[in-house]
Write an enzyme that holds these catalytic residues in place. Structure first.
Site, PDB file in Angstrom:
ATOM      1  N   SER A  81     106.334 -24.239 -10.188  1.00  0.00           N
ATOM      2  CA  SER A  81     106.323 -22.795 -10.459  1.00  0.00           C
ATOM      3  C   SER A  81     107.013 -22.532 -11.789  1.00  0.00           C
ATOM      4  O   SER A  81     107.846 -23.339 -12.235  1.00  0.00           O
ATOM      5  CB  SER A  81     107.105 -22.073  -9.352  1.00  0.00           C
ATOM      6  OG  SER A  81     107.371 -20.727  -9.710  1.00  0.00           O
TER       7      SER A  81
ATOM      8  N   TYR B 172     114.879 -20.937  -4.291  1.00  0.00           N
ATOM      9  CA  TYR B 172     113.439 -21.162  -4.501  1.00  0.00           C
ATOM     10  C   TYR B 172     113.209 -21.825  -5.863  1.00  0.00           C
ATOM     11  O   TYR B 172     112.543 -22.859  -5.970  1.00  0.00           O
ATOM     12  CB  TYR B 172     112.644 -19.856  -4.387  1.00  0.00           C
ATOM     13  CG  TYR B 172     111.182 -20.075  -4.719  1.00  0.00           C
ATOM     14  CD1 TYR B 172     110.365 -20.821  -3.879  1.00  0.00           C
ATOM     15  CD2 TYR B 172     110.622 -19.584  -5.902  1.00  0.00           C
ATOM     16  CE1 TYR B 172     109.031 -21.076  -4.200  1.00  0.00           C
ATOM     17  CE2 TYR B 172     109.291 -19.820  -6.225  1.00  0.00           C
ATOM     18  CZ  TYR B 172     108.500 -20.568  -5.366  1.00  0.00           C
ATOM     19  OH  TYR B 172     107.186 -20.820  -5.687  1.00  0.00           O
TER      20      TYR B 172
HETATM   21  P1  NDP Z   1     100.495 -19.029   0.650  1.00  0.00           P
HETATM   22  O1  NDP Z   1     101.589 -18.444   1.474  1.00  0.00           O
HETATM   23  O2  NDP Z   1      99.197 -18.313   0.577  1.00  0.00           O
HETATM   24  O3  NDP Z   1     100.216 -20.535   1.106  1.00  0.00           O
HETATM   25  C1  NDP Z   1     101.275 -21.385   1.459  1.00  0.00           C
HETATM   26  C2  NDP Z   1     100.715 -22.571   2.234  1.00  0.00           C
HETATM   27  O4  NDP Z   1     101.794 -23.462   2.562  1.00  0.00           O
HETATM   28  C3  NDP Z   1     100.064 -22.151   3.541  1.00  0.00           C
HETATM   29  O5  NDP Z   1      98.842 -22.836   3.691  1.00  0.00           O
HETATM   30  C4  NDP Z   1     101.057 -22.612   4.600  1.00  0.00           C
HETATM   31  O6  NDP Z   1     100.367 -23.002   5.777  1.00  0.00           O
HETATM   32  C5  NDP Z   1     101.681 -23.821   3.924  1.00  0.00           C
HETATM   33  N1  NDP Z   1     102.989 -24.130   4.516  1.00  0.00           N
HETATM   34  C6  NDP Z   1     104.137 -23.418   4.407  1.00  0.00           C
HETATM   35  N2  NDP Z   1     105.088 -23.977   5.184  1.00  0.00           N
HETATM   36  C7  NDP Z   1     104.525 -25.066   5.781  1.00  0.00           C
HETATM   37  C8  NDP Z   1     104.979 -26.027   6.699  1.00  0.00           C
HETATM   38  N3  NDP Z   1     106.237 -26.012   7.174  1.00  0.00           N
HETATM   39  N4  NDP Z   1     104.146 -27.012   7.115  1.00  0.00           N
HETATM   40  C9  NDP Z   1     102.871 -27.048   6.647  1.00  0.00           C
HETATM   41  N5  NDP Z   1     102.366 -26.162   5.773  1.00  0.00           N
HETATM   42  C10 NDP Z   1     103.194 -25.178   5.351  1.00  0.00           C
HETATM   43  O7  NDP Z   1     101.115 -19.195  -0.821  1.00  0.00           O
HETATM   44  P2  NDP Z   1     100.547 -19.867  -2.154  1.00  0.00           P
HETATM   45  O8  NDP Z   1      99.163 -20.334  -1.988  1.00  0.00           O
HETATM   46  O9  NDP Z   1     100.866 -18.938  -3.260  1.00  0.00           O
HETATM   47  O10 NDP Z   1     101.553 -21.086  -2.280  1.00  0.00           O
HETATM   48  C11 NDP Z   1     101.150 -22.418  -2.503  1.00  0.00           C
HETATM   49  C12 NDP Z   1     102.173 -23.075  -3.403  1.00  0.00           C
HETATM   50  O11 NDP Z   1     102.171 -22.438  -4.673  1.00  0.00           O
HETATM   51  C13 NDP Z   1     103.609 -22.987  -2.907  1.00  0.00           C
HETATM   52  O12 NDP Z   1     104.237 -24.227  -3.104  1.00  0.00           O
HETATM   53  C14 NDP Z   1     104.234 -21.917  -3.795  1.00  0.00           C
HETATM   54  O13 NDP Z   1     105.617 -22.085  -3.937  1.00  0.00           O
HETATM   55  C15 NDP Z   1     103.500 -22.176  -5.076  1.00  0.00           C
HETATM   56  N6  NDP Z   1     103.470 -21.083  -6.048  1.00  0.00           N
HETATM   57  C16 NDP Z   1     102.991 -19.852  -5.702  1.00  0.00           C
HETATM   58  C17 NDP Z   1     102.948 -18.842  -6.647  1.00  0.00           C
HETATM   59  C18 NDP Z   1     102.512 -17.458  -6.324  1.00  0.00           C
HETATM   60  O14 NDP Z   1     102.919 -16.529  -7.053  1.00  0.00           O
HETATM   61  N7  NDP Z   1     101.713 -17.251  -5.301  1.00  0.00           N
HETATM   62  C19 NDP Z   1     103.324 -19.102  -8.052  1.00  0.00           C
HETATM   63  C20 NDP Z   1     103.856 -20.417  -8.280  1.00  0.00           C
HETATM   64  C21 NDP Z   1     103.870 -21.372  -7.327  1.00  0.00           C
HETATM   65  P3  NDP Z   1     100.791 -22.648   7.287  1.00  0.00           P
HETATM   66  O15 NDP Z   1     101.628 -21.408   7.245  1.00  0.00           O
HETATM   67  O16 NDP Z   1      99.483 -22.500   8.014  1.00  0.00           O
HETATM   68  O17 NDP Z   1     101.555 -23.863   7.708  1.00  0.00           O
HETATM   69  C1  8X3 Z   2     106.123 -18.099  -7.606  1.00  0.00           C
HETATM   70  C2  8X3 Z   2     106.229 -17.442  -8.931  1.00  0.00           C
HETATM   71  O1  8X3 Z   2     107.657 -15.900 -10.323  1.00  0.00           O
HETATM   72  O2  8X3 Z   2     107.202 -15.225  -8.026  1.00  0.00           O
HETATM   73  O3  8X3 Z   2     106.550 -19.391  -7.689  1.00  0.00           O
HETATM   74  O4  8X3 Z   2     108.745 -17.018  -8.472  1.00  0.00           O
HETATM   75  S1  8X3 Z   2     107.526 -16.352  -8.928  1.00  0.00           S
END
Ligand code: NDP
Ligand code: 8X3
Length: 256
Positions: A142, A155
């Site tokens: 991120s 985070y």
């Molecule tokens: P979502 O919440 O849409 O997706 C998160 C995914 O992670 C879900 O499929 C969830 O599945 C899975 N997950 C969370 N905890 C667990 C667990 N304990 N075991 C298995 N699976 C798990 O968010 P994003 O798609 O945005 O996030 C994906 C990645 O991108 C993350 O690592 C996030 O930190 C990163 N990210 C996101 C950004 C944003 O602004 N959206 C920006 C930068 C990075 P389930 O709950 O079904 O287990």
């Molecule tokens: C998610 C991006 O800027 O919300 O990793 O932390 S931010």
């Protein structure tokens, strides 16, 4: 890749495939004829993915924090899904936006267990197979890994681990042909904010409204691009932001 030739078909394992980036990545690769192993806790979401793509998607429902469950799921992979070419470590979450002095320790622990410990363990577990295939690891970090913001505390620190672990893997895997990429997105419209706020749909809608956020498909296209580069080329780090998001610097708490 010729999808009619089983030998030619490549396999991708993506964690966090039940929503957001992970679901879009699973769809992007399955639609292009790859075999996809889709992992997450919510089995019903994964089942919908499998229904969409049939035999080219294998679903594995487990909590990635549970080491034994992760190992059992990978040990139980059908033969044709066992040779993994691309691992996308995407499962992760942010919980809370409170400053450190008011933060909830259980939320901190859950972020550390998911974003750091589980990611490191599954990577270690799959490294021998990835080396055998001269594969690719894509770690979803991120912008929070590099740029601090109030309430980002643990985070951001977990994502700094993801970025640094990626660079460390590059070093350790020197000469193996395995490539490693850290993708570092800014604001993206997924379920991320809904999870972070404990289900506050209004807060999530308000954050993304008018901000032109990154979409899950943008991110899936980026992973697709990285995965299809020629083998002699490694993208070490890739930082992405919505055009409407930028950086604002320091703050000063002046004497009264
Ligand atoms: P979502 O919440 O849409 O997706 C998160 C995914 O992670 C879900 O499929 C969830 O599945 C899975 N997950 C969370 N905890 C667990 C667990 N304990 N075991 C298995 N699976 C798990 O968010 P994003 O798609 O945005 O996030 C994906 C990645 O991108 C993350 O690592 C996030 O930190 C990163 N990210 C996101 C950004 C944003 O602004 N959206 C920006 C930068 C990075 P389930 O709950 O079904 O287990
Ligand atoms: C998610 C991006 O800027 O919300 O990793 O932390 S931010």
């Amino acid at each position: 890749m010729d999808p009619t030739n089983d030998e030619d078909t490549r396999t991708l394992l993506v964690t966090g495939a039940s929503s957001g980036f992970g679901a879009a990545i699973a769809r992007r690769f399955a639609a292009a004829g790859w075999r996809v192993i889709a992992c997450a806790r919510r089995a019903e979401r994964l089942a919908a993915l499998a229904a969409e793509f049939g035999e080219s998607v294998h679903i594995a429902a487990f909590d990635i924090r549970d080491h034994a469950a992760m190992q059992a799921a990978l040990a139980g992979l059908p033969e044709r899904f066992r040779a993994i070419d691309v691992l996308v470590n995407n499962a992760g979450l942010a919980l809370g936006t409170a400053p450190a002095q008011h933060a909830d320790l259980d939320q901190w622990q859950q972020m550390i267990d998911t974003n750091i410990s589980a990611l490191a363990r599954i990577t270690r577990h799959l490294l021998p197979r990835l080396i055998e295939r001269r594969g690719l690891i894509v770690n979803i970090s991120s912008v929070a890994a590099t740029y601090p913001y109030t309430g980002g505390n643990v985070y951001g620190a977990t994502k700094a681990f993801v970025t640094q672990f990626s660079l460390g893997l590059r070093s350790d895997l020197h000469g193996t042909g395995v490539r490693v990429t850290s993708i570092e997105p800014g604001m993206a419209a997924t379920e991320f904010t809904l999870v972070r706020t404990g289900g506050d749909q209004t807060a999530s809608d308000t954050l993304y409204r008018g901000a032109g956020p990154i979409t899950a498909e943008d991110l899936a296209d980026t992973v697709w691009w990285v995965a299809n580069l020629p083998p002699h080329l490694n993208v070490n780090r890739l930082e992405l932001m919505p055009t409407r998001q930028s950086l604002a610097g320091f703050q000063i708490a002046r004497e009264a």
